[in-house]
Design an enzyme around this catalytic site. Structure first.
Site, mmCIF file in Angstrom:
data_model
loop_
_atom_site.group_PDB
_atom_site.id
_atom_site.type_symbol
_atom_site.label_atom_id
_atom_site.label_comp_id
_atom_site.label_asym_id
_atom_site.label_seq_id
_atom_site.Cartn_x
_atom_site.Cartn_y
_atom_site.Cartn_z
ATOM 1 N N GLU A 127 0.729 -1.137 -0.004
ATOM 2 C CA GLU A 127 0.112 0.034 -0.071
ATOM 3 C C GLU A 127 0.780 1.287 0.031
ATOM 4 O OE1 GLU A 127 -2.821 -0.290 -0.754
ATOM 5 O OE2 GLU A 127 -3.096 -2.442 -0.471
ATOM 6 N N HIS A 154 1.820 2.284 -3.360
ATOM 7 C CA HIS A 154 0.739 3.060 -4.172
ATOM 8 C C HIS A 154 0.871 4.561 -3.819
ATOM 9 C CE1 HIS A 154 -1.676 -0.037 -5.976
ATOM 10 N NE2 HIS A 154 -1.787 -0.620 -5.014
#
Length: 268
Positions: free
Chosen positions: A240, A243
């Site tokens: 994550e 990202h």
């Protein structure tokens, strides 16, 4: 001209003789005005027929790319009336969307409790759970801000065999929100396991990750939080965080392990 579209929309929704009469009259107007917009003009050979047929006809529009985009007339009309959807989206952006390659901006701490950021967090959680994934970042719903959500519930944990749980060091954890996160490596030992991503739907690849990391940031209340994680949770954190830096797992994967998860069904 916009009035014709609005009236046609109302006529489709109307019931009984009034709706049919209105559809009959508007079909001639729409036929004359919209015929050049369709790739199937033969469908208008009988313009007096019920214009509900228009819903099944593809309308041709063009994006900023050379690719041609097709929409049903219903989608075309819906977009005309309601306008295009705005972030945060209720779906996951797919690879190719520029937002996935942008550097996410930090969130001003004083804004975290404001409705805009709270709505973003709620959307992240809703889309993450509906998609069945264990983590989602704000860029994946079209918002280039440093916000991420993660969750690995007990039921998802139990779906994996004991051998997989042990090999990947899986442990369940409750919903966790991080805003403006930073990471510190605790164990530089590299481990590689398969990963997927809702932004590259339908594919998997082995990705090398640090075994243990520490993540610090703010939670959904604007409070400072810190988490030391290893194994599976550490992998989710790193995925994550990538990202938020405009990276996808395909940038770090072992390319020889990249597979379509449906390849066997295709061969059947």
């Amino acid at each position: 001209y916009k009035s014709l579209h609005a009236l046609w929309f109302i006529s489709v929704m109307a019931a009984g003789g009034i709706g049919k009469l209105l559809q009959h009259r508007l079909s001639h107007c729409l036929y004359r005005g919209l015929k050049p917009m369709y790739s199937h003009p033969a469908a208008f050979s009988k313009p007096w027929c019920c214009p509900m047929v228009l819903v099944l006809i593809h309308c041709r529009t063009y994006s900023s790319t050379p690719q041609e985009k097709h929409r049903t007339y219903w989608k075309y009309l819906q977009r005309k009336v309601l306008g295009p959807p705005l972030p945060p989206y209720k779906h996951v952006c797919q690879a190719g969307d520029p937002v996935l390659r942008s550097l996410a901006a930090p969130v001003e701490p004083s804004r975290i409790v404001e409705p805009e950021i709270q709505n973003l967090i709620q959307t992240l959680v809703t889309v993450m759970r509906r998609s069945g994934c264990v983590g989602l970042s704000a860029p994946q719903v079209g918002v280039p801000l440093q916000v991420m959500a993660m969750e690995f519930p007990e039921e998802r944990y139990k779906e994996n065999s004991v051998s997989v749980r042990e090999a990947r060091e899986m442990v369940p954890f409750a919903l966790t929100i991080f805003i403006n996160p930073t990471m510190r490596v605790l164990d530089s030992h590299i481990v590689s396991f398969p990963e997927g991503c809702e932004s590259i739907s339908g594919f998997l690849a082995c990705v090398p990750r640090y075994r243990a990391v520490e993540i610090s940031g703010l939670n959904e209340k604007g409070e400072a939080v810190c988490w030391q994680a290893q194994g599976w949770p550490a992998r989710i954190i790193q995925h994550e965080l990538d990202h938020l830096h405009g990276l996808l797992y395909i940038d770090k994967m072992d390319s020889k392990t990249f597979v379509n998860i449906n390849w066997m069904q295709v061969n059947d």
